[in-house]
Design a protein around this motif. Structure first.
Motif, mmCIF file in Angstrom:
data_model
loop_
_atom_site.group_PDB
_atom_site.id
_atom_site.type_symbol
_atom_site.label_atom_id
_atom_site.label_comp_id
_atom_site.label_asym_id
_atom_site.label_seq_id
_atom_site.Cartn_x
_atom_site.Cartn_y
_atom_site.Cartn_z
ATOM 1 N N LYS A 92 0.740 -1.218 -0.052
ATOM 2 C CA LYS A 92 0.098 0.038 -0.082
ATOM 3 C C LYS A 92 0.984 1.031 0.028
ATOM 4 O O LYS A 92 0.361 2.301 -0.577
ATOM 5 C CB LYS A 92 -0.858 -0.129 1.309
ATOM 6 N N GLY A 93 1.999 1.251 0.766
ATOM 7 C CA GLY A 93 2.862 2.315 0.836
ATOM 8 C C GLY A 93 3.571 2.780 -0.622
ATOM 9 O O GLY A 93 3.702 3.739 -0.916
ATOM 10 N N ARG A 94 3.960 1.367 -1.248
ATOM 11 C CA ARG A 94 4.772 1.554 -2.151
ATOM 12 C C ARG A 94 3.706 2.105 -3.556
ATOM 13 O O ARG A 94 3.955 2.683 -4.319
ATOM 14 C CB ARG A 94 5.154 0.151 -2.853
ATOM 15 N N ILE A 95 2.694 1.727 -3.315
ATOM 16 C CA ILE A 95 1.427 2.153 -4.415
ATOM 17 C C ILE A 95 1.267 3.865 -4.393
ATOM 18 O O ILE A 95 1.259 4.404 -5.355
ATOM 19 C CB ILE A 95 -0.107 1.257 -4.242
ATOM 20 N N GLU A 96 1.000 4.193 -2.925
ATOM 21 C CA GLU A 96 1.035 5.568 -3.042
ATOM 22 C C GLU A 96 2.259 6.171 -3.469
ATOM 23 O O GLU A 96 2.083 7.424 -3.959
ATOM 24 C CB GLU A 96 0.731 5.942 -1.376
ATOM 25 N N SER A 100 2.315 9.052 -6.387
ATOM 26 C CA SER A 100 2.719 10.336 -6.284
ATOM 27 C C SER A 100 4.030 10.553 -7.523
ATOM 28 O O SER A 100 3.805 11.410 -7.924
ATOM 29 C CB SER A 100 3.581 10.345 -4.948
ATOM 30 N N VAL A 101 4.674 9.611 -7.810
ATOM 31 C CA VAL A 101 5.789 9.644 -8.886
ATOM 32 C C VAL A 101 4.930 9.892 -10.123
ATOM 33 O O VAL A 101 5.388 10.532 -11.109
ATOM 34 C CB VAL A 101 6.620 8.348 -8.797
ATOM 35 N N GLU A 102 3.732 9.238 -10.541
ATOM 36 C CA GLU A 102 3.240 9.225 -11.559
ATOM 37 C C GLU A 102 2.545 10.567 -11.630
ATOM 38 O O GLU A 102 2.432 11.483 -12.694
ATOM 39 C CB GLU A 102 1.884 8.268 -11.710
ATOM 40 N N GLN A 103 1.991 11.406 -10.802
ATOM 41 C CA GLN A 103 1.530 12.582 -10.641
ATOM 42 C C GLN A 103 2.474 13.600 -10.869
ATOM 43 O O GLN A 103 2.320 14.686 -11.625
ATOM 44 C CB GLN A 103 0.776 12.841 -9.060
ATOM 45 N N GLN A 104 3.670 13.293 -10.354
ATOM 46 C CA GLN A 104 4.823 14.152 -10.678
ATOM 47 C C GLN A 104 5.062 14.411 -12.025
ATOM 48 O O GLN A 104 5.485 15.489 -12.880
ATOM 49 C CB GLN A 104 5.976 14.000 -9.728
ATOM 50 N N ALA A 105 5.097 12.962 -12.772
ATOM 51 C CA ALA A 105 5.550 12.836 -14.208
ATOM 52 C C ALA A 105 4.373 13.735 -14.979
ATOM 53 O O ALA A 105 4.709 14.512 -15.935
ATOM 54 C CB ALA A 105 5.685 11.454 -14.614
ATOM 55 N N ARG A 159 10.853 25.543 8.485
ATOM 56 C CA ARG A 159 10.787 25.631 9.889
ATOM 57 C C ARG A 159 9.373 26.018 10.587
ATOM 58 O O ARG A 159 9.257 25.809 11.733
ATOM 59 C CB ARG A 159 11.719 26.968 10.124
ATOM 60 N N SER A 160 8.519 25.909 9.598
ATOM 61 C CA SER A 160 7.023 26.560 10.096
ATOM 62 C C SER A 160 6.248 25.265 10.679
ATOM 63 O O SER A 160 5.358 25.295 11.516
ATOM 64 C CB SER A 160 6.183 27.065 8.925
ATOM 65 N N GLY A 161 6.843 24.008 10.390
ATOM 66 C CA GLY A 161 6.122 22.992 10.861
ATOM 67 C C GLY A 161 4.906 22.594 10.160
ATOM 68 O O GLY A 161 4.281 21.457 10.507
ATOM 69 N N GLN A 162 4.801 22.957 9.033
ATOM 70 C CA GLN A 162 3.635 22.752 7.992
ATOM 71 C C GLN A 162 3.941 21.144 7.646
ATOM 72 O O GLN A 162 5.153 20.846 7.352
ATOM 73 C CB GLN A 162 3.572 23.619 6.765
ATOM 74 N N ARG A 163 2.812 20.248 7.856
ATOM 75 C CA ARG A 163 2.961 19.182 7.144
ATOM 76 C C ARG A 163 2.199 18.881 5.988
ATOM 77 O O ARG A 163 2.327 17.735 5.344
ATOM 78 C CB ARG A 163 2.127 18.148 8.206
ATOM 79 N N LYS A 164 1.668 19.769 5.278
ATOM 80 C CA LYS A 164 1.338 19.629 3.964
ATOM 81 C C LYS A 164 2.186 19.691 2.857
ATOM 82 O O LYS A 164 2.792 20.751 3.092
ATOM 83 C CB LYS A 164 0.010 20.597 3.829
ATOM 84 N N GLU A 165 2.110 18.830 1.987
ATOM 85 C CA GLU A 165 3.174 18.964 1.059
ATOM 86 C C GLU A 165 2.946 20.070 0.126
ATOM 87 O O GLU A 165 1.792 20.120 -0.513
ATOM 88 C CB GLU A 165 3.166 17.719 0.437
ATOM 89 N N THR A 166 4.226 20.683 -0.324
ATOM 90 C CA THR A 166 4.267 21.753 -1.387
ATOM 91 C C THR A 166 3.881 21.307 -2.776
ATOM 92 O O THR A 166 4.199 20.089 -3.004
ATOM 93 C CB THR A 166 5.183 22.677 -1.348
ATOM 94 N N SER A 167 3.019 21.873 -3.649
ATOM 95 C CA SER A 167 2.473 21.358 -4.781
ATOM 96 C C SER A 167 3.752 21.374 -6.017
ATOM 97 O O SER A 167 4.249 22.223 -6.031
ATOM 98 C CB SER A 167 1.160 21.799 -5.290
ATOM 99 N N ARG A 168 3.783 20.144 -6.376
ATOM 100 C CA ARG A 168 4.676 19.808 -7.692
ATOM 101 C C ARG A 168 5.696 20.770 -7.764
ATOM 102 O O ARG A 168 5.770 21.409 -9.016
ATOM 103 C CB ARG A 168 3.769 20.093 -9.031
ATOM 104 N N LYS A 169 6.894 20.797 -7.156
ATOM 105 C CA LYS A 169 6.726 20.616 -5.815
ATOM 106 C C LYS A 169 7.542 22.000 -5.334
ATOM 107 O O LYS A 169 8.609 22.374 -5.383
ATOM 108 C CB LYS A 169 7.857 19.691 -5.446
ATOM 109 N N GLY A 170 6.699 22.804 -4.409
ATOM 110 C CA GLY A 170 7.296 23.851 -3.779
ATOM 111 C C GLY A 170 7.272 24.934 -4.858
ATOM 112 O O GLY A 170 8.435 25.648 -4.781
ATOM 113 N N HIS A 171 6.531 25.026 -5.921
ATOM 114 C CA HIS A 171 6.694 26.099 -6.718
ATOM 115 C C HIS A 171 6.611 27.558 -6.189
ATOM 116 O O HIS A 171 5.789 27.688 -5.514
ATOM 117 C CB HIS A 171 5.521 26.041 -7.880
ATOM 118 N N VAL A 172 7.647 28.498 -6.322
ATOM 119 C CA VAL A 172 7.731 29.670 -5.858
ATOM 120 C C VAL A 172 6.768 30.585 -6.576
ATOM 121 O O VAL A 172 6.631 30.551 -7.629
ATOM 122 C CB VAL A 172 9.139 30.082 -5.997
#
Length: 275
Positions: A92-96, A100-105, A159-172
């Motif tokens: 299940k972890g590997r599928i997730e 995620s890799v597919e979405q990034q591609a 440093r903010s402690g945010q746990r939500k992942e930045t989108s594709r990936k941390g676009h400024v």
């Protein structure tokens, strides 16, 4: 009398090598029923065929030979259940991760296609854009200090402690306030942030409202982006719109993706309303 099968017959039946069967014998995973004392050939009986079928099936599910041997030595349902539950969690972890890799591609493919589309003269337009979220720091700085502030916003976010992942990936994202846009001042920013998949917590949370935006694709080196801002502001006036807020600017393709400056694409979005 038991019917015995040669190692070659077993190997052909399961499409594996005789070397693999010899290795299984060596590690005690699948020992032959008998070894011909004259020829030293290994011979297997029906029960070992069933055991080999189970070994191969467990191996296809990703179990190690050590795990398979541990189960085969006890052959209890509770032991198999324990192994399968552990493997299911792992899979299940590997599928997730793969999703995620597919979405990034998919994201980068979309960016590449968008770059090509923008090169085909789809440069200036009015678009309805959806609501978005960002981790944002309102701060004034000049374009000459951009690298310094990009490093700052990444450090602040981590440093903010945010746990939500930045989108594709941390676009400024960069922002120029409405007054500066109206006064044609495009080299001083009023804020910097990171696009996020969902709302972040705390004072740095920014909700980017849905609505009408005048958009422009700046193609080429970043230091000439002021020219594209001027074209976009003229486009807004000529089409009977007016600026209705701070701009949003983000890099689509840059030096991290391509070494060709002609393929650099920065998108500018300015909220607008009709006059």
């Amino acid at each position: 009398m038991k019917e015995l099968y040669t190692i070659s017959e077993i190997a052909n039946l399961f499409h594996i090598s005789t070397q693999t069967l010899r290795y299984y014998d060596k590690i005690g995973l699948l020992n032959p029923e008998a070894v011909n004392p004259e020829t030293n050939y290994r011979q297997y009986e029906q029960g070992q065929i069933a055991r080999l079928a189970m070994i191969i099936e467990l191996k296809q599910m990703g179990f190690s030979l050590l795990e398979i041997r541990k189960y085969c030595n006890v052959k209890r349902l509770d032991e198999l259940e324990h192994l399968l539950e552990d493997k299911r969690r792992e899979l299940k972890g590997r599928i997730e991760e793969l999703i995620s890799v597919e979405q990034q591609a998919e994201f980068y493919l979309k960016m590449i296609r968008l770059t090509r589309e923008k090169h085909q003269d789809h440069i200036l337009e009015i678009s309805y854009l959806p609501r978005r979220h960002a981790y944002f720091i309102p701060v004034s700085f000049g374009i000459q200090d951009l690298d310094q502030y990009i490093a700052m916003v990444y450090k602040s976010y981590m440093r903010s402690g945010q746990r939500k992942e930045t989108s594709r990936k941390g676009h400024v994202i960069l922002s120029i306030d409405e007054e500066s846009l109206r006064n044609q001042k495009f080299r001083t920013y009023s804020g910097i942030g990171l696009l996020t998949d969902s709302c972040v917590e705390g004072k740095n949370s920014l909700l980017i409202q849905e609505g009408l935006y005048a958009t422009a694709a700046h193609i080429g080196e970043y230091y000439t982006i002021s020219n594209t801002y001027r074209k976009l502001c003229s486009y807004i006036r000529e089409n009977h719109y007016e600026i209705a807020g701070s701009s949003l600017e983000t890099s689509v393709t840059n030096i991290s993706i391509t070494d060709n400056p002609d393929e650099f694409l920065t998108e500018i979005q300015i909220p607008v309303k009709q006059k």
